[in-house]
Design an enzyme around this catalytic site. Structure first.
Site, PDB file in Angstrom:
ATOM      1  N   PRO A   1      21.304  27.330  32.020  1.00 49.61           N
ATOM      2  CA  PRO A   1      22.565  28.041  32.273  1.00 49.61           C
ATOM      3  C   PRO A   1      22.695  29.393  31.571  1.00 49.61           C
ATOM      4  O   PRO A   1      23.517  29.571  30.665  1.00 49.61           O
ATOM      5  CB  PRO A   1      23.615  27.048  31.754  1.00 49.61           C
ATOM      6  CG  PRO A   1      22.909  26.348  30.635  1.00 49.61           C
ATOM      7  CD  PRO A   1      21.478  26.216  31.081  1.00 49.61           C
ATOM      8  N   CYS A   2      21.928  30.378  32.026  1.00 46.79           N
ATOM      9  CA  CYS A   2      22.000  31.697  31.418  1.00 46.79           C
ATOM     10  C   CYS A   2      23.355  32.363  31.658  1.00 46.79           C
ATOM     11  O   CYS A   2      23.689  33.339  30.977  1.00 46.79           O
ATOM     12  CB  CYS A   2      20.862  32.577  31.920  1.00 46.79           C
ATOM     13  SG  CYS A   2      20.690  32.650  33.708  1.00 46.79           S
TER      14      CYS A   2
END
Length: 313
Positions: free
Chosen positions: A274-275
């Site tokens: 989850p950047c």
């Protein structure tokens, strides 16, 4: 006497070398070339730095004020016009836009690593300018990675699906996920398998607020630093965020926020790693490969799901 601004990003960051080559040149400030990356191209023992377009990346630079005689010396050093050409770029110096000349390597040179002497010259320039040395090291690692990828020429199986933000490209090797990437368009939708269907189903469940974690085996392919950053990003809990500086601290280099931002932008498996949960120091939504609007919608969706869970309990 006519003068112009000149951008240095490689060996001409070295102050002592520039003083000998261009004695009347003066540094006017530091800046960056946005949406470009530093790389190395050429033949053995003649591989040099250049900058190339790369959305979301940026290259630290010194901006010089040079006279015509300085430019003549630079033309000789840069082997203009055979090796490098000249372009004009707008950069920000002391909060003001200026148009500056920059040498860009001509097309057709292969990726290659520079000599140790050339690398150390740039390294000294980075140190004297106060630039993040990690960026230079990552540029070297990225060049190696690209060279290896070209040599391997491995075929990546993939399938493309429609999703709320456009098209989603899912790359895989057997039953291991290697890529989740938003793309704008394609004429080849790849090959859908039971595995890609499962990946797509879990991503859609997440987007619909029905899933907060994934049960997918994946493999992150990148440099050692990139993988440390991505592994740290993967630990960010659903509904929470971390700043680039916090991630830099967790990977062991509090001053590597810029390098973390670059690695974050090159995350090969968006959403699942989850950047989008990495934000600027003040919570600013910056540096997302899928676009700021997508980043905002993902964070808003997670916040809404968490608030609904809290309300029910």
């Amino acid at each position: 006497m006519m003068t112009k601004y000149y951008i240095a990003y490689g060996s001409n960051l070295h102050l002592e070398q520039m003083a000998k080559r261009c004695p009347t040149a003066k540094v006017v400030g530091k800046s960056e070339i946005k949406d470009h990356t530093l790389t190395f191209r050429g033949t053995d023992n003649r591989s040099f730095a250049t900058v190339e377009p790369c959305k979301g990346d940026s290259v630290p630079i010194l901006v010089w004020l040079i006279a015509p005689d300085d430019e003549k010396e630079l033309d000789i050093y840069e082997e203009y016009p055979d090796l490098y050409r000249k372009e004009v770029m707008e950069v920000i110096v002391d909060n003001q836009p200026v148009n500056a000349m920059v040498y860009i390597m001509n097309e057709g040179r292969p990726l290659n690593l520079p000599s140790k002497e050339y690398y150390l010259t740039i390294l000294e320039g980075y140190n004297s300018a106060g630039f993040d040395v990690e960026y230079l090291n990552i540029a070297m690692e990225n060049s190696v990675e690209k060279m290896n990828n070209i040599k391997k020429n491995t075929r990546l199986d993939y399938a493309v699906y429609e999703f709320p933000f456009g098209l989603l490209k899912i790359g895989y090797k057997k039953s291991v996920l290697t890529m989740v990437k938003k793309i704008d368009e394609t004429s080849d939708y790849g090959r859908k398998t039971e595995f890609t269907e499962r990946v797509y189903r879990e991503i859609m469940e997440y987007l619909n607020g029905e899933r907060i974690s994934f049960d997918i085996t994946y493999n992150l392919e990148g440099t050692d630093f990139q993988k440390r950053v991505w592994e740290e990003i993967a630990r960010i809990p659903y509904g929470e965020t971390r700043t680039y500086k916090e991630i830099a601290t967790r990977v062991g280099n509090v001053n590597a926020s810029r390098a973390v931002g670059m690695a974050n932008n090159k995350n090969p498996i968006m959403i699942i790693v989850p950047c989008h949960r990495v934000v600027g120091t003040n919570g600013n939504l910056i540096g997302y490969a899928g676009g700021i609007e997508m980043k905002k919608e993902l964070l808003d969706m997670e916040e809404k799901v968490i608030m609904e869970v809290v309300r029910k309990h």
